[in-house]
Design a protein around this motif. Structure first.
Motif, PDB file in Angstrom:
ATOM      1  N   SER A  22       0.823  -1.203   0.000  1.00 25.08           N
ATOM      2  CA  SER A  22       0.000   0.000   0.000  1.00 25.08           C
ATOM      3  C   SER A  22       0.857   1.253   0.000  1.00 25.08           C
ATOM      4  CB  SER A  22      -0.927   0.014   1.225  1.00 25.08           C
ATOM      5  OG  SER A  22      -0.158   0.050   2.426  1.00 25.08           O
ATOM      6  N   PHE A  23       0.211   2.371  -0.264  1.00 23.99           N
ATOM      7  CA  PHE A  23       0.869   3.671  -0.147  1.00 23.99           C
ATOM      8  C   PHE A  23      -0.166   4.674   0.354  1.00 23.99           C
ATOM      9  CE2 PHE A  23      -0.705   3.277  -4.466  1.00 23.99           C
ATOM     10  CZ  PHE A  23      -1.353   4.488  -4.708  1.00 23.99           C
ATOM     11  N   ARG A  31      -4.329   0.429  -1.885  1.00 23.78           N
ATOM     12  CA  ARG A  31      -3.674  -0.802  -2.302  1.00 23.78           C
ATOM     13  C   ARG A  31      -3.033  -0.555  -3.669  1.00 23.78           C
ATOM     14  NH1 ARG A  31      -5.472  -6.184  -2.040  1.00 23.78           N
ATOM     15  NH2 ARG A  31      -5.918  -5.790   0.164  1.00 23.78           N
ATOM     16  N   ASN A  32      -1.734  -0.779  -3.767  1.00 23.34           N
ATOM     17  CA  ASN A  32      -1.035  -0.537  -5.026  1.00 23.34           C
ATOM     18  C   ASN A  32      -1.340  -1.671  -6.003  1.00 23.34           C
ATOM     19  OD1 ASN A  32       0.639   0.358  -7.027  1.00 23.34           O
ATOM     20  ND2 ASN A  32       2.536   0.207  -5.866  1.00 23.34           N
ATOM     21  N   THR A  33      -1.872  -1.331  -7.173  1.00 18.98           N
ATOM     22  CA  THR A  33      -2.232  -2.339  -8.162  1.00 18.98           C
ATOM     23  C   THR A  33      -1.109  -2.631  -9.145  1.00 18.98           C
ATOM     24  OG1 THR A  33      -3.181  -0.638  -9.618  1.00 18.98           O
ATOM     25  CG2 THR A  33      -4.662  -1.711  -8.038  1.00 18.98           C
ATOM     26  N   GLU A  34       0.007  -1.907  -9.036  1.00 21.27           N
ATOM     27  CA  GLU A  34       1.124  -2.150  -9.932  1.00 21.27           C
ATOM     28  C   GLU A  34       1.860  -3.430  -9.536  1.00 21.27           C
ATOM     29  OE1 GLU A  34       2.461   2.285 -11.265  1.00 21.27           O
ATOM     30  OE2 GLU A  34       3.007   1.638  -9.265  1.00 21.27           O
ATOM     31  N   GLU A 172      -6.214  -2.133   2.904  1.00 23.13           N
ATOM     32  CA  GLU A 172      -5.362  -1.665   1.814  1.00 23.13           C
ATOM     33  C   GLU A 172      -3.943  -2.219   1.915  1.00 23.13           C
ATOM     34  OE1 GLU A 172      -8.891   0.573   1.666  1.00 23.13           O
ATOM     35  OE2 GLU A 172      -7.574   0.243   3.379  1.00 23.13           O
ATOM     36  N   GLY A 173      -3.443  -2.426   3.137  1.00 24.75           N
ATOM     37  CA  GLY A 173      -2.059  -2.840   3.312  1.00 24.75           C
ATOM     38  C   GLY A 173      -1.848  -4.311   3.614  1.00 24.75           C
ATOM     39  N   ARG A 203      -9.697   0.443  -1.193  1.00 16.03           N
ATOM     40  CA  ARG A 203      -9.265   1.447  -2.169  1.00 16.03           C
ATOM     41  C   ARG A 203      -8.031   0.947  -2.910  1.00 16.03           C
ATOM     42  NH1 ARG A 203     -10.717   4.625   2.281  1.00 16.03           N
ATOM     43  NH2 ARG A 203      -8.607   4.341   3.102  1.00 16.03           N
ATOM     44  N   LYS A 204      -8.111   0.917  -4.231  1.00 14.38           N
ATOM     45  CA  LYS A 204      -7.009   0.411  -5.040  1.00 14.38           C
ATOM     46  C   LYS A 204      -6.634   1.447  -6.098  1.00 14.38           C
ATOM     47  CE  LYS A 204      -8.428  -4.432  -4.506  1.00 14.38           C
ATOM     48  NZ  LYS A 204      -8.779  -5.687  -5.211  1.00 14.38           N
ATOM     49  N   ALA A 205      -5.346   1.568  -6.365  1.00 13.98           N
ATOM     50  CA  ALA A 205      -4.871   2.497  -7.390  1.00 13.98           C
ATOM     51  C   ALA A 205      -3.436   2.153  -7.735  1.00 13.98           C
ATOM     52  CB  ALA A 205      -4.961   3.940  -6.912  1.00 13.98           C
TER      53      ALA A 205
END
Length: 359
Positions: A22-23, A31-34, A172-173, A203-205
C-alpha cells in the motif's frame, strides 16, 4: 505494510505471508495495483526473514543484510536501525522478524520494530513441543483474534488454516494473496500463490497514476525539524530539486519546474513557484525579521492607481548589480551612478536648495 501468521513446532515453522503493498497520499491509504517487486519474506541459508513497514526501508535493509557474512538477528537489527535513522520519513514504520533454528535444531523466532528497539530487548522464542501461534506486522491484533477462532478447527500445516484469517483482516495494506512457507533445519519449501476472497471494499490504485495529483499537503524534514508544505501542480518534469534547494534537502529528486509551494518552516512563511522548463525561483518569504521577494532572472511588475512606499526611520534603496544606487534616508537623498545621467522634460526643471554645488 505486511502481516505474517506462523505456527511453530519444536523444530519447524509454517509461515503465511500476504502480498499486498500500500501507499498513502493525503492521509488516505491505497492498495497498489502495480506489479510488486519485493517478497515480504526472504529465505537465506534455510532461515526466513520477514519485513513489514515502509517498502523502501525494508528493501534497503534486506539488500544490505543479504551481503553480510554474519546473518544473526543482531546484525539485521543493527542494519535496520541505521537505515531507519538515515532514511525514514515522518510516520514511517519498520518491523523485522527472523524464523530460524538453534544449534540443536530447535525452532527460534526473534522480532523487533522501530517503536521500542531502543528501549526493549527483541522478542525471542525457542522451540516448544506445543504449537506456538504468532501474528506479527500490520493488523496483528485483529489477526490474533481471528486466529483464536480457527486454531482448533484447522490444521496449521495447510493453507486453509490461514486463508480465513487474512480475509477477515484484509485492508489496503494487508491481503490480496498469501503464500505458505515451511521451514525445517534441513530444508524449506513454499506453496503456490493463493488469491484471497476479500469481501470488504478496498481502495485500489496504481501509485504512478495517483501520485500525479494537483495538490498535496505533506511534511518535509524529519522529527522535530519537520514542517508542513503544500505542493500545487505536477510540474513539467524538466528540472528537479537537488539537495541545495530553497525548501529542504529532503525535497531532492522531486519535480521543481512548473510547481508551486506554500511552506511553513521555523521562523518563516513562504510562497514559492519555479518557472517552467528552467526552474527559476519566484518567491515571497515572510520571515521573522522581514519580507523578501525574488524574481530570478525575470521581471517584477507592480501596478496600482496610487503607490505609496513609506519607510519608517530606515533607508529606502534602489540599486543595480553594477553598483548604481539611489538611496533615500532620514538625512537626505543620494545617488551613486555608474554611467551617465540624462534628464529630459517637456516643461520647466526647477532646482531649489539652500545651496547648490556643481562640480
Amino acid at each position: 505494510m505486511s502481516l505474517a501468521i506462523s505456527a511453530s513446532f519444536e523444530s519447524e515453522h509454517y509461515i503465511a505471508v500476504d502480498s499486498a503493498i500500500s501507499f498513502v497520499v493525503n492521509g488516505i491509504s491505497y492498495r497498489n495495483t502495480e506489479q510488486q517487486m519485493f517478497d515480504k519474506l526472504k529465505v537465506l541459508d534455510g532461515e526466513a526473514y520477514f519485513f513489514s513497514g515502509d517498502r523502501d526501508l525494508c528493501i534497503n535493509t534486506y539488500k544490505i543484510f543479504e551481503n553480510q557474512t554474519d546473518r544473526s538477528f543482531d546484525t539485521l537489527l543493527s542494519i535496520a536501525k541505521e537505515n531507519y535513522k538515515k532514511n525514514a520519513d515522518n510516520g514511517d514504520r519498520v518491523a523485522i522478524m527472523k524464523y530460524g533454528f538453534d544449534d540443536e535444531g530447535r525452532a527460534t523466532i526473534q522480532a523487533m520494530d522501530d517503536s521500542n528497539w531502543d528501549t526493549h530487548p527483541p522478542f525471542l522464542y525457542y522451540g516448544d513441543p506445543k504449537i506456538t501461534y504468532i501474528a506479527y506486522g500490520a493488523q496483528k491484533k485483529e489477526a490474533i483474534q481471528e486466529l483464536k477462532k480457527v486454531k482448533k478447527q484447522e490444521d496449521p500445516r495447510s493453507p486453509s488454516f490461514y486463508i480465513p484469517i487474512f480475509e477477515a483482516v484484509s485492508n489496503e495494506g494487508v491481503g490480496e494473496s498469501i503464500r505458505l512457507f515451511h521451514l525445517t533445519p534441513g530444508k524449506w519449501g513454499m506453496s503456490n500463490i493463493i488469491p484471497l476472497n476479500e469481501t470488504k471494499e478496498i481502495r485500489k490504485a496504481a501509485y504512478s497514476d495517483i501520485s500525479k495529483i494537483k495538490k498535496m499537503n505533506t511534511f518535509v524534514g524529519s522529527g522535530s525539524n519537520a514542517f508542513p508544505v503544500s505542493i500545487n501542480g505536477e510540474g513539467d518534469g524538466m528540472k528537479k530539486f537537488d539537495s541545495n534547494n530553497p525548501i529542504d534537502p529532503s525535497m531532492a529528486g522531486e519535480n521543481m519546474s512548473g510547481v508551486g509551494f506554500m511552506s511553513k518552516p521555523n521562523g518563516s512563511y513562504d510562497m514559492l513557484y519555479f518557472s517552467s522548463n528552467y526552474g527559476r525561483e519566484r518567491s515571497m518569504k515572510l520571515n521573522d525579521d522581514g519580507i523578501s521577494v525574488i524574481s530570478e532572472n525575470g521581471q517584477f511588475v507592480a501596478k496600482s492607481k496610487d503607490f505609496n512606499f513609506i519607510v519608517d526611520q530606515g533607508t529606502y534603496k534602489i540599486g543595480l548589480a553594477n553598483g548604481t544606487v539611489f538611496e533615500v534616508s532620514p538625512s537626505g537623498v543620494s545617488m551613486d551612478v555608474i554611467g551617465n545621467i540624462n534628464i529630459k522634460a517637456t516643461g520647466t526643471i526647477t532646482m531649489n536648495g539652500q545651496r547648490i554645488n556643481l562640480n
